[in-house]
Design a protein around this motif. Structure first.
Motif, PDB file in Angstrom:
ATOM      1  N   TRP A  62       0.305  -1.295   0.674  1.00 41.15           N
ATOM      2  CA  TRP A  62      -0.054   0.309  -0.542  1.00 41.15           C
ATOM      3  C   TRP A  62       0.924   0.956   0.096  1.00 41.15           C
ATOM      4  O   TRP A  62       2.184   1.321   0.441  1.00 41.15           O
ATOM      5  N   HIS A  64       0.326   5.654  -1.418  1.00 37.84           N
ATOM      6  CA  HIS A  64      -0.552   6.645  -1.817  1.00 37.84           C
ATOM      7  C   HIS A  64       0.196   7.987  -2.115  1.00 37.84           C
ATOM      8  O   HIS A  64       1.849   8.275  -1.970  1.00 37.84           O
ATOM      9  N   THR A  96      -4.198   4.600 -10.491  1.00 41.01           N
ATOM     10  CA  THR A  96      -4.658   5.416  -9.380  1.00 41.01           C
ATOM     11  C   THR A  96      -5.327   6.614  -9.790  1.00 41.01           C
ATOM     12  O   THR A  96      -4.941   7.065 -10.435  1.00 41.01           O
ATOM     13  N   ARG A 100     -10.087   7.074  -5.708  1.00 39.36           N
ATOM     14  CA  ARG A 100     -10.113   6.133  -4.668  1.00 39.36           C
ATOM     15  C   ARG A 100      -9.438   7.049  -4.071  1.00 39.36           C
ATOM     16  O   ARG A 100      -8.227   6.027  -3.647  1.00 39.36           O
ATOM     17  N   ASP A 101      -9.058   8.235  -4.195  1.00 43.46           N
ATOM     18  CA  ASP A 101      -8.598   9.143  -3.331  1.00 43.46           C
ATOM     19  C   ASP A 101      -6.921   8.926  -3.094  1.00 43.46           C
ATOM     20  O   ASP A 101      -5.861   9.105  -2.497  1.00 43.46           O
ATOM     21  N   THR A 103      -4.847   6.671  -3.108  1.00 43.64           N
ATOM     22  CA  THR A 103      -4.440   5.208  -3.077  1.00 43.64           C
ATOM     23  C   THR A 103      -3.849   4.123  -4.030  1.00 43.64           C
ATOM     24  O   THR A 103      -4.745   4.418  -4.809  1.00 43.64           O
ATOM     25  N   ARG A 213     -11.782   9.792   4.613  1.00 37.64           N
ATOM     26  CA  ARG A 213     -10.881  10.119   4.507  1.00 37.64           C
ATOM     27  C   ARG A 213      -9.458  10.911   4.176  1.00 37.64           C
ATOM     28  O   ARG A 213      -8.291  10.511   4.976  1.00 37.64           O
ATOM     29  N   GLN A 271     -15.517   3.041   2.770  1.00 37.73           N
ATOM     30  CA  GLN A 271     -14.619   2.895   1.304  1.00 37.73           C
ATOM     31  C   GLN A 271     -13.829   3.467   1.875  1.00 37.73           C
ATOM     32  O   GLN A 271     -12.236   3.353   1.790  1.00 37.73           O
ATOM     33  N   GLU A 275      -9.764   1.534   1.077  1.00 41.09           N
ATOM     34  CA  GLU A 275      -8.536   2.438   0.525  1.00 41.09           C
ATOM     35  C   GLU A 275      -7.400   2.707   1.297  1.00 41.09           C
ATOM     36  O   GLU A 275      -6.281   3.068   0.840  1.00 41.09           O
ATOM     37  N   TRP A 276      -7.137   3.334   2.281  1.00 42.77           N
ATOM     38  CA  TRP A 276      -6.380   3.678   2.959  1.00 42.77           C
ATOM     39  C   TRP A 276      -5.729   2.784   3.736  1.00 42.77           C
ATOM     40  O   TRP A 276      -4.644   2.891   5.125  1.00 42.77           O
ATOM     41  N   ASP A 281      -9.141  -6.631  -0.407  1.00 41.04           N
ATOM     42  CA  ASP A 281     -10.488  -6.168  -0.622  1.00 41.04           C
ATOM     43  C   ASP A 281     -10.679  -7.289  -1.354  1.00 41.04           C
ATOM     44  O   ASP A 281     -10.759  -8.524  -1.785  1.00 41.04           O
TER      45      ASP A 281
END
Length: 545
Positions: A62, A64, A96, A100-101, A103, A213, A271, A275-276, A281
């Motif tokens: 993961w 961002h 991305t 999906r912000d 991420t 978020r 959500q 995402e974070w 998933d």
């Protein structure tokens, strides 16, 4: 080995963290309450890296990345067997965008079991820090070691527990049992001794997707949280505060009609969480799953909070009784799944990672209302006594041994035998534990407040005196647990930090309890178990420029 704090992160609105920010122990501290946005450095991996949900052949990676110009961005990833990233075993590209912000979450496969790996991301000419992770071993295992944490309220103290764990090189993974963050607005939750140094963003209670978020992002800017994610894979479940206090499937104590429809708020929180967080998933949007450590241990992660929990009993809902056989804490689908996991498991130890305390905590007799006794914690399994009875009955009828329940939520530490009726001396012997069907170990909070000092010690004594199955209780200190499992026993060790009001890595070993193979009861252990540190190097330090 730690990620250096950067001097360019701006919290827009009322606060600014820049070159002039105060620094203590190498960690920068925001000096005033943030507003509603984080103005991060564009074109950079501002939130570090993380990994999670390790399996024998794969692990979640993961990060961002926000580009300098809004729009989709391709982020390259690679995973290697060395910290210099020269022996790459798999790589790829993840696209991305704002949907999906920004991420990035990759299920990196093609890996070997029980191996330490290093990983890194790149985009638009910028590199992330290098992270370290570890796949789950397979086969005939001799040992597994997990760190257990929960309840990390940012405004209530520094995440010293995370810094200590980032520097431990003797654990396979970190199990986070929920309340990774809190939904409250500034000054809405208990006394805040670090209000100026540890204020939150947004400053109001989080309700919308944008809010959730932003709160996730703000937490992940913390140096200590960033460091521990960089060095160890996480296995997580949510609790109530990733949504709202005392959540159940159709509502929460900390939700009202002025805040909109509950189902919309719950969907937003889910959500943002997926995402974070470095969690795998799935189509159902659920967090219950099993991670198998060879034939030694099945780690069965549960959702006792959102999936199917019915409303808690309370004074306002006197028609709801804890003993009602139709009520469920897990939801009937998850209950059936858990039952199957237990009955079909071939692992020596069945370890349940879940949120709320299972051991009974009855204090006064109110038979007409509660069916045998009253508890102060009806948000826990005490409020769902029939569901607990069904679980324990399966263990008894099917002769399922070596079940260990791991719990967070209560900002306290407990070691307990689990009996279907520990208050009946003919059913449970408080002296030798005969009649116990499983054991429970409850971890302390990272920072979230426990009982006030004036009643913490007497309260623990009262609980143990009235509860023959609870062998250890500590109601105030912050820290973590180490769960060490081998073929002879499963041992829980409690470590407490000296304080959380300023950055520190001072800690102490407090106590240990173990359950021997086939005995299904806890016993006091005088010393922490001996261990051998991993030979694999920590991920290298990294500073964004």
């Amino acid at each position: 080995m730690s990620v250096s704090r950067r001097g360019f992160i701006k919290r827009t609105g009322q606060g600014f963290l820049g070159v002039g920010a105060a620094v203590s122990g190498g960690r920068a501290m925001a000096m005033s309450m943030p507003g509603t946005e984080l103005e991060i450095n564009p074109g950079a991996f501002n939130y570090g890296v993380a990994s999670g949900d390790p399996l024998q052949d794969r692990v979640i990676l993961w990060t961002h990345f926000k580009p300098t110009v809004e729009g989709p961005v391709d982020v390259e990833w690679r995973i290697s067997t060395d910290p210099s990233m020269n022996r790459v075993v798999n790589q790829g590209t993840f696209r991305t965008d704002a949907q999906r912000d920004y991420t990035v979450k990759v299920d990196a496969d093609g890996l070997s079991p029980g191996v330490v790996y290093y990983y890194q991301f790149s985009a638009l000419g910028k590199d992330s820090s290098i992270g370290r992770t570890r796949t789950v071993p397979e086969g005939d295992l001799d040992r597994a070691r997990l760190a257990i944490v929960s309840c990390s309220s940012y405004p209530h103290g520094y995440f010293n527990v995370y810094r200590i764990l980032a520097e431990r090189n003797d654990i396979d993974a970190i199990v986070h049992l929920g309340d990774y963050l809190y939904e409250y607005g500034q000054d809405e939750y208990s006394e805040l001794l670090l209000r100026d140094q540890r204020s939150v963003a947004p400053s109001h209670e989080i309700v919308t997707l944008t809010d959730y978020r932003l709160r996730h992002a703000y937490y992940k800017l913390d140096d200590d949280l960033m460091a521990v994610h960089q060095q160890h894979p996480f296995i997580t479940v949510w609790d109530d505060h990733e949504f709202a206090n005392d959540t159940w499937t159709d509502g929460a104590e900390n939700h009202n009609k002025q805040e909109g429809e509950w189902q919309a708020r719950k969907a937003a929180a889910k959500q943002a969480y997926f995402e974070w967080m470095p969690i795998r998933d799935n189509e159902a949007g659920s967090v219950y799953r099993t991670i198998r450590y060879g034939n030694l241990m099945d780690l069965i992660m549960l959702d006792t909070r959102v999936e199917g929990r019915e409303e808690q009993p309370s004074g306002a809902n006197k028609h709801i009784t804890a003993a009602d056989p139709s009520r469920t804490l897990l939801g009937y689908e998850q209950e059936a799944w858990l039952s199957n996991q237990l009955s079909s498991s071939t692992a020596q130890w069945k370890v349940l990672g879940q949120q709320v305390m299972m051991a009974q905590r009855y204090f006064i007799e109110l038979p007409d209302y509660f069916g045998g006794g009253a508890s102060f914690w009806l948000d826990s399994w005490d409020g769902y006594a029939a569901n607990r009875a069904r679980f324990l009955q399966q263990l008894k009828e099917q002769g399922i041994n070596n079940v260990v329940v791991l719990t967070g939520d209560v900002h306290s530490s407990f070691a307990s035998d689990l009996s279907d009726d520990p208050y009946d001396p003919d059913n449970y012997d408080r002296t030798d534990g005969e009649g116990s069907l499983a054991v429970e170990f409850v971890c302390p909070s990272v920072t979230s407040p426990g009982f006030p000092p004036v009643i913490a010690e007497s309260g623990a004594a009262t609980i143990m005196g009235a509860s023959p199955h609870i062998k250890y209780a500590e109601l105030r200190q912050h820290g973590y647990m180490i769960l060490d499992v081998n073929k002879q026993r499963a041992q829980a060790e409690w470590y407490y930090v000296n304080q959380v009001l300023y950055p520190s890595t001072a800690q102490k070993f407090a106590v240990a309890y173990a359950s021997s193979d086939g005995e299904n009861r806890v016993r006091r252990v005088n010393e922490p178990c001996q261990y051998e540190a991993l030979k694999a190097a920590f991920a290298p330090s990294f500073s964004l420029t």
